[in-house]
Design a protein around this motif. Structure first.
Motif, PDB file in Angstrom:
ATOM      1  N   VAL A 229       0.792  -1.234   0.000  1.00  0.00           N
ATOM      2  CA  VAL A 229       0.000   0.000   0.000  1.00  0.00           C
ATOM      3  C   VAL A 229       0.829   1.291   0.000  1.00  0.00           C
ATOM      4  CG1 VAL A 229      -2.208  -0.843   0.877  1.00  0.00           C
ATOM      5  CG2 VAL A 229      -0.395  -0.304   2.495  1.00  0.00           C
TER       6      VAL A 229
ATOM      7  N   VAL B 233       2.548   1.928  -3.431  1.00  0.00           N
ATOM      8  CA  VAL B 233       1.615   2.297  -4.513  1.00  0.00           C
ATOM      9  C   VAL B 233       1.158   3.741  -4.332  1.00  0.00           C
ATOM     10  CG1 VAL B 233      -0.616   1.806  -5.577  1.00  0.00           C
ATOM     11  CG2 VAL B 233       0.845  -0.078  -4.849  1.00  0.00           C
ATOM     12  N   ARG B 234       0.854   4.109  -3.093  1.00  0.00           N
ATOM     13  CA  ARG B 234       0.425   5.476  -2.854  1.00  0.00           C
ATOM     14  C   ARG B 234       1.519   6.479  -3.222  1.00  0.00           C
ATOM     15  NH1 ARG B 234      -1.101   8.465   2.816  1.00  0.00           N
ATOM     16  NH2 ARG B 234      -2.570   9.919   1.909  1.00  0.00           N
TER      17      ARG B 234
ATOM     18  N   ASP C 137       1.864   6.980  -6.907  1.00  0.00           N
ATOM     19  CA  ASP C 137       0.832   7.855  -7.461  1.00  0.00           C
ATOM     20  C   ASP C 137       1.188   9.321  -7.219  1.00  0.00           C
ATOM     21  OD1 ASP C 137      -1.900   8.035  -8.696  1.00  0.00           O
ATOM     22  OD2 ASP C 137      -2.211   9.217  -6.888  1.00  0.00           O
ATOM     23  N   ARG C 138       1.714   9.587  -6.043  1.00  0.00           N
ATOM     24  CA  ARG C 138       2.146  10.949  -5.711  1.00  0.00           C
ATOM     25  C   ARG C 138       3.246  11.391  -6.672  1.00  0.00           C
ATOM     26  NH1 ARG C 138       2.600  15.500  -4.087  1.00  0.00           N
ATOM     27  NH2 ARG C 138       3.481  16.304  -2.151  1.00  0.00           N
TER      28      ARG C 138
ATOM     29  N   GLY D  95       2.010  12.554 -10.005  1.00  0.00           N
ATOM     30  CA  GLY D  95       1.533  13.929  -9.969  1.00  0.00           C
ATOM     31  C   GLY D  95       2.680  14.911 -10.115  1.00  0.00           C
TER      32      GLY D  95
ATOM     33  N   GLU E 140      -2.835 -12.644  -0.615  1.00  0.00           N
ATOM     34  CA  GLU E 140      -2.107 -11.900   0.430  1.00  0.00           C
ATOM     35  C   GLU E 140      -1.345 -10.708  -0.127  1.00  0.00           C
ATOM     36  OE1 GLU E 140      -0.921 -15.869   3.012  1.00  0.00           O
ATOM     37  OE2 GLU E 140       0.617 -14.622   2.117  1.00  0.00           O
ATOM     38  N   MET E 141      -1.322 -10.570  -1.442  1.00  0.00           N
ATOM     39  CA  MET E 141      -0.528  -9.488  -2.032  1.00  0.00           C
ATOM     40  C   MET E 141      -1.282  -8.919  -3.221  1.00  0.00           C
ATOM     41  SD  MET E 141       3.371  -9.728  -3.571  1.00  0.00           S
ATOM     42  CE  MET E 141       4.333  -9.602  -2.080  1.00  0.00           C
ATOM     43  N   LEU E 142      -1.172  -7.603  -3.401  1.00  0.00           N
ATOM     44  CA  LEU E 142      -1.796  -6.949  -4.553  1.00  0.00           C
ATOM     45  C   LEU E 142      -1.263  -7.576  -5.835  1.00  0.00           C
ATOM     46  CD1 LEU E 142      -1.382  -3.262  -3.341  1.00  0.00           C
ATOM     47  CD2 LEU E 142      -3.570  -4.403  -3.688  1.00  0.00           C
TER      48      LEU E 142
ATOM     49  N   LYS F 268      -2.639  -6.725 -11.737  1.00  0.00           N
ATOM     50  CA  LYS F 268      -3.854  -6.059 -12.204  1.00  0.00           C
ATOM     51  C   LYS F 268      -4.349  -5.047 -11.175  1.00  0.00           C
ATOM     52  CE  LYS F 268      -8.543  -6.805 -13.806  1.00  0.00           C
ATOM     53  NZ  LYS F 268      -9.117  -5.954 -12.746  1.00  0.00           N
ATOM     54  N   ASP F 269      -4.299  -5.418  -9.893  1.00  0.00           N
ATOM     55  CA  ASP F 269      -4.715  -4.487  -8.837  1.00  0.00           C
ATOM     56  C   ASP F 269      -3.920  -3.183  -8.933  1.00  0.00           C
ATOM     57  OD1 ASP F 269      -6.457  -6.355  -7.779  1.00  0.00           O
ATOM     58  OD2 ASP F 269      -5.034  -7.100  -6.288  1.00  0.00           O
TER      59      ASP F 269
ATOM     60  N   ASP G 197      -4.834  -1.245 -12.008  1.00  0.00           N
ATOM     61  CA  ASP G 197      -6.145  -0.608 -11.876  1.00  0.00           C
ATOM     62  C   ASP G 197      -6.014   0.733 -11.164  1.00  0.00           C
ATOM     63  OD1 ASP G 197      -7.418  -2.646 -13.100  1.00  0.00           O
ATOM     64  OD2 ASP G 197      -8.293  -3.539 -11.297  1.00  0.00           O
ATOM     65  N   ILE G 198      -5.116   0.785 -10.198  1.00  0.00           N
ATOM     66  CA  ILE G 198      -4.983   2.005  -9.408  1.00  0.00           C
ATOM     67  C   ILE G 198      -4.103   3.034 -10.124  1.00  0.00           C
ATOM     68  CG2 ILE G 198      -4.077   2.940  -7.242  1.00  0.00           C
ATOM     69  CD1 ILE G 198      -4.931   0.129  -6.045  1.00  0.00           C
ATOM     70  N   LEU G 199      -2.975   2.605 -10.658  1.00  0.00           N
ATOM     71  CA  LEU G 199      -2.031   3.567 -11.230  1.00  0.00           C
ATOM     72  C   LEU G 199      -2.228   3.783 -12.742  1.00  0.00           C
ATOM     73  CD1 LEU G 199       1.256   2.567  -9.358  1.00  0.00           C
ATOM     74  CD2 LEU G 199      -0.307   4.423  -8.822  1.00  0.00           C
TER      75      LEU G 199
ATOM     76  N   GLY H 129      -7.364 -13.700   2.406  1.00  0.00           N
ATOM     77  CA  GLY H 129      -6.372 -12.743   1.998  1.00  0.00           C
ATOM     78  C   GLY H 129      -6.711 -11.303   2.309  1.00  0.00           C
ATOM     79  N   SER H 130      -5.639 -10.528   2.493  1.00  0.00           N
ATOM     80  CA  SER H 130      -5.780  -9.128   2.842  1.00  0.00           C
ATOM     81  C   SER H 130      -5.587  -8.229   1.632  1.00  0.00           C
ATOM     82  CB  SER H 130      -4.744  -8.789   3.904  1.00  0.00           C
ATOM     83  OG  SER H 130      -3.467  -9.240   3.458  1.00  0.00           O
ATOM     84  N   ALA H 131      -5.288  -8.819   0.473  1.00  0.00           N
ATOM     85  CA  ALA H 131      -5.014  -8.009  -0.714  1.00  0.00           C
ATOM     86  C   ALA H 131      -6.223  -7.180  -1.132  1.00  0.00           C
ATOM     87  CB  ALA H 131      -4.553  -8.892  -1.871  1.00  0.00           C
TER      88      ALA H 131
ATOM     89  N   LYS I 286      -6.426  -3.163  -1.709  1.00  0.00           N
ATOM     90  CA  LYS I 286      -6.859  -2.517  -2.941  1.00  0.00           C
ATOM     91  C   LYS I 286      -7.970  -1.503  -2.673  1.00  0.00           C
ATOM     92  CE  LYS I 286      -8.255  -3.304  -7.655  1.00  0.00           C
ATOM     93  NZ  LYS I 286      -8.777  -4.223  -8.667  1.00  0.00           N
TER      94      LYS I 286
ATOM     95  N   LEU J  83      -6.595   1.558  -0.975  1.00  0.00           N
ATOM     96  CA  LEU J  83      -5.787   2.356  -1.900  1.00  0.00           C
ATOM     97  C   LEU J  83      -6.647   3.126  -2.890  1.00  0.00           C
ATOM     98  CD1 LEU J  83      -2.696   0.199  -2.848  1.00  0.00           C
ATOM     99  CD2 LEU J  83      -2.684   2.570  -2.078  1.00  0.00           C
TER     100      LEU J  83
ATOM    101  N   VAL K 126      -6.177   7.032  -3.078  1.00  0.00           N
ATOM    102  CA  VAL K 126      -5.578   7.613  -4.281  1.00  0.00           C
ATOM    103  C   VAL K 126      -6.556   8.583  -4.938  1.00  0.00           C
ATOM    104  CG1 VAL K 126      -4.874   7.020  -6.635  1.00  0.00           C
ATOM    105  CG2 VAL K 126      -3.890   5.801  -4.706  1.00  0.00           C
TER     106      VAL K 126
ATOM    107  N   ARG L  86      -5.665  12.467  -5.454  1.00  0.00           N
ATOM    108  CA  ARG L  86      -5.694  13.080  -6.793  1.00  0.00           C
ATOM    109  C   ARG L  86      -6.596  14.298  -6.818  1.00  0.00           C
ATOM    110  NH1 ARG L  86      -5.956   7.637 -10.495  1.00  0.00           N
ATOM    111  NH2 ARG L  86      -3.813   6.978 -10.055  1.00  0.00           N
TER     112      ARG L  86
ATOM    113  N   ARG M  75      -4.775  17.109  -5.330  1.00  0.00           N
ATOM    114  CA  ARG M  75      -3.667  17.533  -6.176  1.00  0.00           C
ATOM    115  C   ARG M  75      -4.139  18.450  -7.302  1.00  0.00           C
ATOM    116  NH1 ARG M  75      -1.470  12.493  -8.881  1.00  0.00           N
ATOM    117  NH2 ARG M  75      -1.232  11.763  -6.739  1.00  0.00           N
TER     118      ARG M  75
END
Lengths: 269, 89
Positions: free
Chosen positions: A146, A149-150, A153-154, A157, A191-193, A196-197, A200-202, B14-16, B20, B23, B27, B31, B34
């Motif tokens: 997390v 990824v955040r 994104d910053r 910008g 257990e991990m992004l 694709k996750d 999707d965000i970036l 899972g915690s993924a 997500k 986030l 995000v 944004r 920003r």
């Protein structure tokens, strides 16, 4: 004219220097004259990862301050004739990197090189903004986690607003995502992004997925860019990333966990 | 992975997913922040000063909202006037 590539992330410890060393070596091995510059003034490490720490005489700040010329400061790689390292200063302060000075050095390097790879320090302070200011392309190194990824994104910008291209209203910096320390088995377990996750965000062009690999620490222990370890998954993944950067259409390897047989699942292992 | 895990693995896990979802919200918020013009806080303060010349409004009575839509930007001003405003006029 050289293409200037910044390796950036915002967050520390995600693999910027490993990536800068690997991509620079990969581009040089494919025949492009490549220089890789350490922008982390005060905390230089690229020389260690490249294995040339004992050959540092002059550094980036010396060249900016006219205390040495570029040819004196550039260290030619012993494994690849096309590759040169410009180390950071270990003793100066980040403010030694002036916009004019950095611009002048990059201009001079542009005459003789095809690619200039800028290894950015972590954070969004002066050293990081100097590393990205003149960039044509940016590789955003991100862990599937997390905070990374955040921060990425910053960084996007900042790339879009505080670069030379943004200020001059030119075509924006081309941005690529490089996902590192990827553990496909943990992704499968939820257990991990996943790739694709994160995409999707970036929503970035995916340059490569580098698997979590023991080869990375082994390579840095020895001062050998991991891309030279062609036996390792991480080395091969970096090789693919270089190919994609140069426009090759390659499938992403190492994004799926190795399938285990029924018996190994039953009895563990 | 042992025998027990093999049967357990059919459960939602899972915690993924949590990562997500958190986030995506974060995000989107980052944004929006920003893309706001940097003059907004000053604009808000000055508008408030002008209004306070005429009406005794609270410091929190003015909210300035900025939204970017596909083809245009919307600057929304929301001013809450106190009930007593009629008497003063």
């Amino acid at each position: 004219m050289a293409r200037i590539i910044v390796i950036t992330s915002g967050k520390g410890g995600v693999g910027k220097t490993t990536t800068a060393a690997a991509l620079a070596m990969g581009l040089a091995q494919r025949g492009s004259r490549t220089a890789v510059i350490d922008f982390d003034v005060g905390l230089r490490n690229l020389d260690l990862i490249m294995g040339c720490e004992r050959r540092v005489v002059y550094d980036f700040v010396n060249v900016i301050n006219h205390e040495a010329n570029l040819n004196q400061a550039l260290i030619r790689d012993k494994r690849c004739d096309n590759l040169y390292v410009l180390p950071a200063s270990q003793t100066r302060d980040k403010d030694a990197l002036t916009k004019e000075g950095v611009g002048r050095v990059l201009d001079e390097l542009s005459q003789g090189f095809d690619f200039i790879v800028c290894d950015s320090p972590a954070g969004i302070e002066h050293g990081a903004t100097m590393a990205m200011y003149y960039a044509d392309d940016a590789v955003v190194v991100t862990n599937p986690e997390v905070s990374s990824v955040r921060d990425s994104d910053r960084m996007l910008g900042i790339l879009a607003s505080k670069s030379r291209r943004a200020e001059a209203n030119e075509e924006p910096i081309r941005e690529f995502l490089l996902l590192t320390r990827y553990d496909a088995a943990r992704v499968d377990n939820g257990e991990m992004l996943s790739v694709k996750d994160v995409q999707d965000i970036l929503s970035l062009n995916l340059l490569g997925v580098i698997p979590e690999s023991k080869a990375v620490l082994n390579a840095s222990n020895a001062g050998v860019p991991v891309i030279l370890d062609r036996e390792s998954d991480a080395g091969l993944a970096y090789g693919d990333a270089v190919g994609r950067y140069l426009g090759e259409d390659l499938p992403h390897r190492f994004v799926n966990a190795e399938k285990k047989g029924f018996f190994s699942r039953l009895f563990g292992g | 992975m042992g025998l027990l895990d093999y049967f357990r693995s059919s459960q939602p896990k899972g915690s993924a997913n949590m990562a997500k979802e958190r986030l995506q919200i974060l995000v989107a918020h980052d944004r929006a922040e920003r893309h706001r013009p940097s003059y907004l806080p000053n604009l808000q303060r000055e508008i408030l000063e002008v209004i306070r010349k005429y009406v005794d409004v609270d410091m929190n009575a003015v909210s300035v909202n900025y939204e970017q839509e596909e083809t245009h930007e919307v600057l929304e001003l929301n001013i809450v006037l106190p009930d007593t405003v009629r008497n003063r006029a």
